[in-house]
Design a protein around this motif. Structure first.
Motif, PDB file in Angstrom:
ATOM      1  N   GLY A  20     -25.094  66.313  48.178  1.00  0.00           N
ATOM      2  CA  GLY A  20     -25.008  65.124  49.007  1.00  0.00           C
ATOM      3  C   GLY A  20     -24.559  65.390  50.428  1.00  0.00           C
ATOM      4  O   GLY A  20     -23.736  64.656  50.978  1.00  0.00           O
ATOM      5  N   TRP A  62     -26.242  57.478  48.860  1.00  0.00           N
ATOM      6  CA  TRP A  62     -26.799  57.499  47.502  1.00  0.00           C
ATOM      7  C   TRP A  62     -26.178  56.377  46.663  1.00  0.00           C
ATOM      8  O   TRP A  62     -26.883  55.632  45.971  1.00  0.00           O
ATOM      9  CB  TRP A  62     -26.519  58.842  46.832  1.00  0.00           C
ATOM     10  CG  TRP A  62     -27.509  59.942  47.062  1.00  0.00           C
ATOM     11  CD1 TRP A  62     -27.281  61.143  47.659  1.00  0.00           C
ATOM     12  CD2 TRP A  62     -28.890  59.969  46.666  1.00  0.00           C
ATOM     13  NE1 TRP A  62     -28.422  61.909  47.669  1.00  0.00           N
ATOM     14  CE2 TRP A  62     -29.427  61.220  47.059  1.00  0.00           C
ATOM     15  CE3 TRP A  62     -29.733  59.054  46.016  1.00  0.00           C
ATOM     16  CZ2 TRP A  62     -30.750  61.580  46.829  1.00  0.00           C
ATOM     17  CZ3 TRP A  62     -31.060  59.415  45.786  1.00  0.00           C
ATOM     18  CH2 TRP A  62     -31.559  60.657  46.187  1.00  0.00           C
ATOM     19  N   LYS A  91     -23.467  61.158  50.437  1.00  0.00           N
ATOM     20  CA  LYS A  91     -23.085  60.763  49.074  1.00  0.00           C
ATOM     21  C   LYS A  91     -22.908  59.247  48.989  1.00  0.00           C
ATOM     22  O   LYS A  91     -23.308  58.606  48.007  1.00  0.00           O
ATOM     23  CB  LYS A  91     -21.782  61.455  48.663  1.00  0.00           C
ATOM     24  CG  LYS A  91     -21.832  62.971  48.621  1.00  0.00           C
ATOM     25  CD  LYS A  91     -20.458  63.539  48.296  1.00  0.00           C
ATOM     26  CE  LYS A  91     -20.428  65.048  48.373  1.00  0.00           C
ATOM     27  NZ  LYS A  91     -20.699  65.562  49.746  1.00  0.00           N
ATOM     28  N   TRP A 126     -23.695  66.713  42.319  1.00  0.00           N
ATOM     29  CA  TRP A 126     -23.825  65.266  42.141  1.00  0.00           C
ATOM     30  C   TRP A 126     -23.095  64.743  40.909  1.00  0.00           C
ATOM     31  O   TRP A 126     -22.648  63.596  40.884  1.00  0.00           O
ATOM     32  CB  TRP A 126     -25.299  64.864  42.099  1.00  0.00           C
ATOM     33  CG  TRP A 126     -26.112  65.458  40.973  1.00  0.00           C
ATOM     34  CD1 TRP A 126     -26.799  66.628  40.995  1.00  0.00           C
ATOM     35  CD2 TRP A 126     -26.327  64.895  39.674  1.00  0.00           C
ATOM     36  NE1 TRP A 126     -27.432  66.847  39.789  1.00  0.00           N
ATOM     37  CE2 TRP A 126     -27.160  65.789  38.963  1.00  0.00           C
ATOM     38  CE3 TRP A 126     -25.902  63.730  39.049  1.00  0.00           C
ATOM     39  CZ2 TRP A 126     -27.572  65.546  37.653  1.00  0.00           C
ATOM     40  CZ3 TRP A 126     -26.317  63.483  37.742  1.00  0.00           C
ATOM     41  CH2 TRP A 126     -27.140  64.391  37.062  1.00  0.00           C
TER      42      TRP A 126
END
Length: 345
Positions: A323, A160, A157, A241
């Motif tokens: 994630g 990202w 995560k 997400w």
């Protein structure tokens, strides 16, 4: 001797998965000096777990101590902890992190031992000091160290988020990164641009998996599994997400002003699921099509059958949507199924 099956995950509050860690303390009785050890098997919320949080958990380990001295009967508590250790194993078997806290000197000392490609053995004792013949030893734990030793990020995560930040600062050329073996993330302005960027990626492992057809391409904004046997409402799956991306990034994705996608290895997920089922002594059947692989008739040694099968594509989507790494998604999903069959989940 068969490998014992150990649940690495457990259902937490509101169905949020928690992941196991092992905490050990070595105490010295304040009255007679008798030394005893205590061990605790605890869990912590999985999706928000970070390197920083792991350090906090290590610092909190001494607070768990509490018993009556077996030698003199005196109460022993956190103030009598001389040394503490925390052991965390990545659920995808990337390796083990051991944290050590030594309070025998003038000031507490913290060290970490990282051992790659090692599965967590909940019965193994960590010792009270790092072993540089067993793993690599560091006095600090950081993301760059995690990536170098384990070939994966601690929490995808955060990768990202870092990629989106880099791309927003300089959109030209897009953004690309490897989160773990068999797991690559791409950000561009459009789907076409992202596809063109993928064609240009000069990464030997990526190119090999890409050319072999092992990778499934999953847009982040459309990554929610249509069906997931362990969740009646996949669009509400914990860790999705929408719960960890900032509002401005969500607006870009939902408004079509940015495109994010992941290239995910099918074989890595299959390996994680099959290994988990195998250790849990669950049998199953595999059906394969041109585009997917389906595991069904999942059965316990007592002939109890799980009523639903699991598609590998759904587990891959779960990895991207929440994630986590493909191996973690495979292990988590397989454990949920095993837990339901064994009536412990």
């Amino acid at each position: 001797m068969a490998e014992p099956f150990v649940f690495r995950f457990a259902p937490g509050e509101h169905g949020e998965p928690e992941v196991m860690y092992v905490a050990d303390v070595r105490c010295e009785c304040g009255l007679c000096g008798h030394v005893q050890m205590q061990r605790f098997y605890h869990s912590t919320p999985f999706h928000p777990l970070t390197v920083e949080r792991l350090g906090e958990l290590l610092a909190q380990v001494p607070q768990k101590a509490g018993y009556e001295c077996e030698n003199c009967g005196e109460e022993v508590g956190p103030e009598h902890v001389a040394q503490a250790a925390l052991t965390y194993g990545f659920p995808d078997d990337a390796g083990i992190i051991r944290g050590y806290l030594d309070r025998t000197g003038d000031a507490p000392e913290v060290e970490f031992e990282l051992e790659a490609r090692r599965r967590l053995d909940p019965q193994a004792l960590p010792g009270w000091t790092p072993n540089d013949e067993r793993g690599e030893v560091f006095d600090r734990l950081g993301e760059s160290t995690i990536e170098r030793v384990f070939r994966r990020v601690f929490n995808p995560k955060l990768l990202w988020l870092e990629l989106f930040e880099d791309w927003a600062a300089d959109p030209e050329g897009g953004a690309f990164a490897c989160a773990a073996p068999g797991y690559w993330l791409v950000i561009e302005e459009t789907e076409q641009a992202a596809s063109e960027l993928a064609d240009e990626i000069d990464d030997e492992e990526f190119r090999e998996a890409y050319d072999d057809g092992d990778l499934m391409v999953i847009p982040l904004a459309d990554s929610v599994p249509a069906q997931l046997p362990t969740h009646s409402y996949p669009d509400q799956i914990p860790g999705r997400w929408q719960t960890w991306l900032p509002e401005d990034i969500r607006a870009l994705l939902e408004g079509g002003n940015a495109w994010a996608e992941a290239y995910v290895s099918r074989s890595g997920v299959v390996e994680a699921i099959e290994r988990t089922f195998g250790v849990a002594q669950l049998t199953y059947e595999i059906d394969q099509t041109d585009v997917d692989l389906f595991l069904s008739k999942i059965t316990t040694p007592g002939d109890e059958v799980y009523g639903r099968g699991v598609a590998v594509s759904a587990v891959l989507r779960r990895a991207v949507c929440t994630g986590i790494t493909p191996g973690e998604a495979g292990r988590l999903t397989a454990e949920e199924i095993a837990g339901m069959l064994l009536r412990v989940w």
